[in-house]
Design an enzyme around this catalytic site. Structure first.
Site, PDB file in Angstrom:
ATOM      1  N   CYS A   4       0.914  -1.165   0.032  1.00 42.59           N
ATOM      2  CA  CYS A   4      -0.078  -0.156  -0.003  1.00 42.59           C
ATOM      3  C   CYS A   4       0.942   1.041  -0.042  1.00 42.59           C
ATOM      4  CB  CYS A   4      -0.944  -0.052   1.155  1.00 42.59           C
ATOM      5  SG  CYS A   4      -1.668   1.420   1.441  1.00 42.59           S
ATOM      6  N   CYS A   7       0.440   3.577   3.016  1.00 42.16           N
ATOM      7  CA  CYS A   7       1.166   2.957   4.093  1.00 42.16           C
ATOM      8  C   CYS A   7       2.671   3.205   4.164  1.00 42.16           C
ATOM      9  CB  CYS A   7       0.711   1.338   4.357  1.00 42.16           C
ATOM     10  SG  CYS A   7      -0.894   1.019   4.903  1.00 42.16           S
ATOM     11  N   HIS A  46      -3.792   1.549   8.450  1.00 42.81           N
ATOM     12  CA  HIS A  46      -4.629   1.187   7.016  1.00 42.81           C
ATOM     13  C   HIS A  46      -6.102   0.844   7.419  1.00 42.81           C
ATOM     14  CE1 HIS A  46      -4.503   0.008   2.872  1.00 42.81           C
ATOM     15  NE2 HIS A  46      -5.732  -0.870   3.259  1.00 42.81           N
ATOM     16  N   GLY A  89     -14.419   7.606  -8.100  1.00 44.46           N
ATOM     17  CA  GLY A  89     -13.067   8.028  -8.344  1.00 44.46           C
ATOM     18  C   GLY A  89     -11.908   7.806  -7.375  1.00 44.46           C
ATOM     19  N   HIS A  96      -7.997   8.654   2.455  1.00 39.37           N
ATOM     20  CA  HIS A  96      -7.505   9.759   2.333  1.00 39.37           C
ATOM     21  C   HIS A  96      -8.428  10.967   2.442  1.00 39.37           C
ATOM     22  CE1 HIS A  96      -7.255   7.856  -1.645  1.00 39.37           C
ATOM     23  NE2 HIS A  96      -7.589   9.157  -2.083  1.00 39.37           N
TER      24      HIS A  96
END
Ligand code: AMP
Ligand code: ZN
Length: 110
Positions: A4, A7, A46, A89, A96
């Site tokens: 990730c 991460c 995460h 999207g 985030h």
């Protein structure tokens, strides 16, 4: 989580332009900015998307980080966005918040 990218940014395994950090979150400049100010705020832990985020402490830490970033950058007019799911999207599956500012932002966004 392995592989990730966010991460890895949170763990400082790959570089980013850090704007803010606390125990729960980091904020850094978006690589492909959509406005003069385009900062991403992520939890260090995460969660793939808002659908998976189930910790109220992390939720409040994220909004607190938005406020710390905007104070630091001295912006009062800004947009925060959370894209959740491919259809909305989302491209990076580590939750985030986008902070966008520095140009007129129309509403509705289209
Ligand atoms: P989203 O479409 O909401 O998943 O947003 C992902 C965002 O992450 C995009 O605005 C990308 O430009 C940004 N992004 C992807 N990789 C990086 C990276 N390594 N550093 C900073 N921003 C990134
Ligand atoms: Zn992650």
């Amino acid at each position: 989580m392995e592989n990730c990218i966010f991460c890895k940014i949170a763990n400082k395994e790959i570089p980013s332009n850090l704007v803010y950090e606390d125990d729960y979150t980091v904020a850094f400049n978006d690589l492909n900015p959509q406005a003069p100010v385009h900062v991403l705020v992520i939890p260090k832990q995460h969660y793939s998307s808002l659908n998976e985020l189930d910790d109220a402490n992390v939720m409040s830490a994220l909004l607190n980080a938005v406020k710390e970033v905007t104070k630091k950058l001295k912006i009062t007019d800004y947009r925060t966005v959370i894209n959740t799911g491919k259809g909305a999207g989302q491209e990076v599956f580590h939750i985030h918040l986008h902070i966008l500012a520095g140009r007129p932002l129309k509403w509705p966004p289209g």
